[in-house]
Design a protein around this motif. Structure first.
Motif, PDB file in Angstrom:
ATOM      1  N   MET A 181     -45.847 -37.722 -23.608  1.00 51.98           N
ATOM      2  CA  MET A 181     -44.949 -37.562 -22.484  1.00 51.98           C
ATOM      3  C   MET A 181     -45.084 -36.153 -21.884  1.00 51.98           C
ATOM      4  N   LYS A 182     -45.296 -35.154 -22.739  1.00 53.72           N
ATOM      5  CA  LYS A 182     -45.440 -33.790 -22.247  1.00 53.72           C
ATOM      6  C   LYS A 182     -46.683 -33.657 -21.371  1.00 53.72           C
ATOM      7  N   ARG A 183     -47.762 -34.356 -21.738  1.00 48.30           N
ATOM      8  CA  ARG A 183     -48.981 -34.312 -20.924  1.00 48.30           C
ATOM      9  C   ARG A 183     -48.736 -34.890 -19.535  1.00 48.30           C
ATOM     10  N   PHE A 184     -47.945 -35.945 -19.480  1.00 46.73           N
ATOM     11  CA  PHE A 184     -47.615 -36.557 -18.187  1.00 46.73           C
ATOM     12  C   PHE A 184     -46.879 -35.559 -17.294  1.00 46.73           C
ATOM     13  N   PHE A 185     -45.843 -34.913 -17.837  1.00 49.29           N
ATOM     14  CA  PHE A 185     -45.066 -33.968 -17.043  1.00 49.29           C
ATOM     15  C   PHE A 185     -45.886 -32.739 -16.661  1.00 49.29           C
ATOM     16  N   LEU A 186     -46.744 -32.286 -17.541  1.00 48.35           N
ATOM     17  CA  LEU A 186     -47.620 -31.170 -17.226  1.00 48.35           C
ATOM     18  C   LEU A 186     -48.585 -31.555 -16.098  1.00 48.35           C
ATOM     19  N   GLY A 187     -49.162 -32.751 -16.192  1.00 46.61           N
ATOM     20  CA  GLY A 187     -50.046 -33.248 -15.131  1.00 46.61           C
ATOM     21  C   GLY A 187     -49.304 -33.399 -13.813  1.00 46.61           C
ATOM     22  N   PHE A 188     -48.080 -33.903 -13.875  1.00 46.37           N
ATOM     23  CA  PHE A 188     -47.249 -34.044 -12.673  1.00 46.37           C
ATOM     24  C   PHE A 188     -47.014 -32.688 -12.025  1.00 46.37           C
ATOM     25  N   ALA A 189     -46.703 -31.687 -12.844  1.00 49.11           N
ATOM     26  CA  ALA A 189     -46.447 -30.343 -12.328  1.00 49.11           C
ATOM     27  C   ALA A 189     -47.709 -29.759 -11.699  1.00 49.11           C
ATOM     28  N   VAL A 190     -48.845 -29.935 -12.338  1.00 49.01           N
ATOM     29  CA  VAL A 190     -50.104 -29.396 -11.810  1.00 49.01           C
ATOM     30  C   VAL A 190     -50.456 -30.053 -10.480  1.00 49.01           C
ATOM     31  N   VAL A 191     -50.342 -31.366 -10.403  1.00 48.14           N
ATOM     32  CA  VAL A 191     -50.647 -32.077  -9.156  1.00 48.14           C
ATOM     33  C   VAL A 191     -49.677 -31.656  -8.053  1.00 48.14           C
ATOM     34  N   SER A 192     -48.398 -31.509  -8.383  1.00 46.93           N
ATOM     35  CA  SER A 192     -47.403 -31.091  -7.392  1.00 46.93           C
ATOM     36  C   SER A 192     -47.710 -29.711  -6.848  1.00 46.93           C
ATOM     37  N   VAL A 193     -48.051 -28.783  -7.728  1.00 45.50           N
ATOM     38  CA  VAL A 193     -48.359 -27.423  -7.300  1.00 45.50           C
ATOM     39  C   VAL A 193     -49.630 -27.406  -6.445  1.00 45.50           C
ATOM     40  N   LEU A 194     -50.649 -28.192  -6.832  1.00 46.57           N
ATOM     41  CA  LEU A 194     -51.875 -28.250  -6.033  1.00 46.57           C
ATOM     42  C   LEU A 194     -51.616 -28.829  -4.648  1.00 46.57           C
ATOM     43  N   LEU A 195     -50.826 -29.885  -4.593  1.00 53.39           N
ATOM     44  CA  LEU A 195     -50.508 -30.480  -3.293  1.00 53.39           C
ATOM     45  C   LEU A 195     -49.728 -29.499  -2.422  1.00 53.39           C
ATOM     46  N   ALA A 196     -48.750 -28.840  -3.016  1.00 59.72           N
ATOM     47  CA  ALA A 196     -47.923 -27.910  -2.251  1.00 59.72           C
ATOM     48  C   ALA A 196     -48.703 -26.672  -1.841  1.00 59.72           C
ATOM     49  N   GLY A 197     -49.573 -26.193  -2.729  1.00 59.16           N
ATOM     50  CA  GLY A 197     -50.269 -24.942  -2.466  1.00 59.16           C
ATOM     51  C   GLY A 197     -51.534 -25.066  -1.659  1.00 59.16           C
ATOM     52  N   VAL A 198     -52.210 -26.198  -1.743  1.00 59.80           N
ATOM     53  CA  VAL A 198     -53.503 -26.342  -1.070  1.00 59.80           C
ATOM     54  C   VAL A 198     -53.426 -27.300   0.108  1.00 59.80           C
ATOM     55  N   VAL A 199     -52.923 -28.490  -0.128  1.00 57.36           N
ATOM     56  CA  VAL A 199     -52.917 -29.518   0.916  1.00 57.36           C
ATOM     57  C   VAL A 199     -51.981 -29.146   2.064  1.00 57.36           C
ATOM     58  N   SER A 200     -50.963 -28.343   1.789  1.00 59.95           N
ATOM     59  CA  SER A 200     -50.011 -27.980   2.842  1.00 59.95           C
ATOM     60  C   SER A 200     -50.679 -27.213   3.985  1.00 59.95           C
ATOM     61  N   TYR A 201     -51.789 -26.531   3.708  1.00 54.09           N
ATOM     62  CA  TYR A 201     -52.493 -25.820   4.780  1.00 54.09           C
ATOM     63  C   TYR A 201     -53.148 -26.777   5.768  1.00 54.09           C
ATOM     64  N   PHE A 202     -53.382 -28.009   5.355  1.00 59.70           N
ATOM     65  CA  PHE A 202     -54.002 -28.991   6.235  1.00 59.70           C
ATOM     66  C   PHE A 202     -52.977 -29.858   6.963  1.00 59.70           C
ATOM     67  N   ALA A 203     -51.705 -29.624   6.708  1.00 61.97           N
ATOM     68  CA  ALA A 203     -50.641 -30.417   7.326  1.00 61.97           C
ATOM     69  C   ALA A 203     -50.462 -30.004   8.788  1.00 61.97           C
ATOM     70  N   ASP A 204     -49.797 -30.847   9.530  1.00 61.90           N
ATOM     71  CA  ASP A 204     -49.507 -30.576  10.937  1.00 61.90           C
ATOM     72  C   ASP A 204     -48.660 -29.314  11.046  1.00 61.90           C
ATOM     73  N   SER A 205     -48.960 -28.478  12.020  1.00 59.11           N
ATOM     74  CA  SER A 205     -48.213 -27.235  12.177  1.00 59.11           C
ATOM     75  C   SER A 205     -46.817 -27.479  12.738  1.00 59.11           C
ATOM     76  N   ASP A 206     -46.548 -28.653  13.286  1.00 56.17           N
ATOM     77  CA  ASP A 206     -45.229 -28.996  13.818  1.00 56.17           C
ATOM     78  C   ASP A 206     -44.819 -30.365  13.271  1.00 56.17           C
ATOM     79  N   PRO A 207     -44.465 -30.433  11.971  1.00 52.63           N
ATOM     80  CA  PRO A 207     -44.262 -31.727  11.331  1.00 52.63           C
ATOM     81  C   PRO A 207     -42.924 -32.398  11.614  1.00 52.63           C
ATOM     82  N   ASP A 208     -41.960 -31.674  12.153  1.00 50.51           N
ATOM     83  CA  ASP A 208     -40.617 -32.211  12.245  1.00 50.51           C
ATOM     84  C   ASP A 208     -40.439 -33.053  13.502  1.00 50.51           C
ATOM     85  N   GLY A 209     -40.440 -34.355  13.336  1.00 49.61           N
ATOM     86  CA  GLY A 209     -40.268 -35.273  14.450  1.00 49.61           C
ATOM     87  C   GLY A 209     -38.907 -35.160  15.098  1.00 49.61           C
ATOM     88  N   LEU A 210     -37.886 -34.824  14.300  1.00 45.90           N
ATOM     89  CA  LEU A 210     -36.543 -34.682  14.850  1.00 45.90           C
ATOM     90  C   LEU A 210     -36.487 -33.535  15.852  1.00 45.90           C
TER      91      LEU A 210
END
Length: 102
Positions: free
Chosen positions: A1-30
């Motif tokens: 179970m600890k490996r799962f949570f560690l993997g979840f944390a690593v994937v979350s940090v990678l998505l937030a830290g790397v993929v966010s640079y490729f996101a739309d610069s004006d994401p808020d539709g509202l």
């Protein structure tokens, strides 16, 4: 179970830290719709708009979008982990046991 949570944390940090640079610069539709409909001119600033992580960037600087994402993930995981620790089922106590009233 600890490996799962560690993997979840690593994937979350990678998505937030790397993929966010490729996101739309004006994401808020509202925001877009309120500007399009003329409603935005009546809007007030949010009380936390001056907070360092406001607008998906650290200090309002778009170069630090990934860092803001990583800090957001870290805070979210810390709060969720703390809540899970506090609210978890205690060993030796049945799940359906009634609390001691006094």
């Amino acid at each position: 179970m600890k490996r799962f949570f560690l993997g979840f944390a690593v994937v979350s940090v990678l998505l937030a830290g790397v993929v966010s640079y490729f996101a739309d610069s004006d994401p808020d539709g509202l925001d877009h719709v309120t500007e399009q409909q003329g409603i935005a001119e009546h809007a007030r600033e949010h009380p936390l708009s001056g907070w360092p992580l406001a607008d998906y960037a650290l200090g309002g600087d778009d170069r630090f979008t990934g860092l803001a994402g990583v800090l957001g993930v870290a805070v979210t995981l810390a709060v969720a982990g703390g809540l899970f620790r506090v609210l978890r089922k205690r060993p030796g106590k049945p799940a359906d046991a009634k609390p001691d009233v006094g």
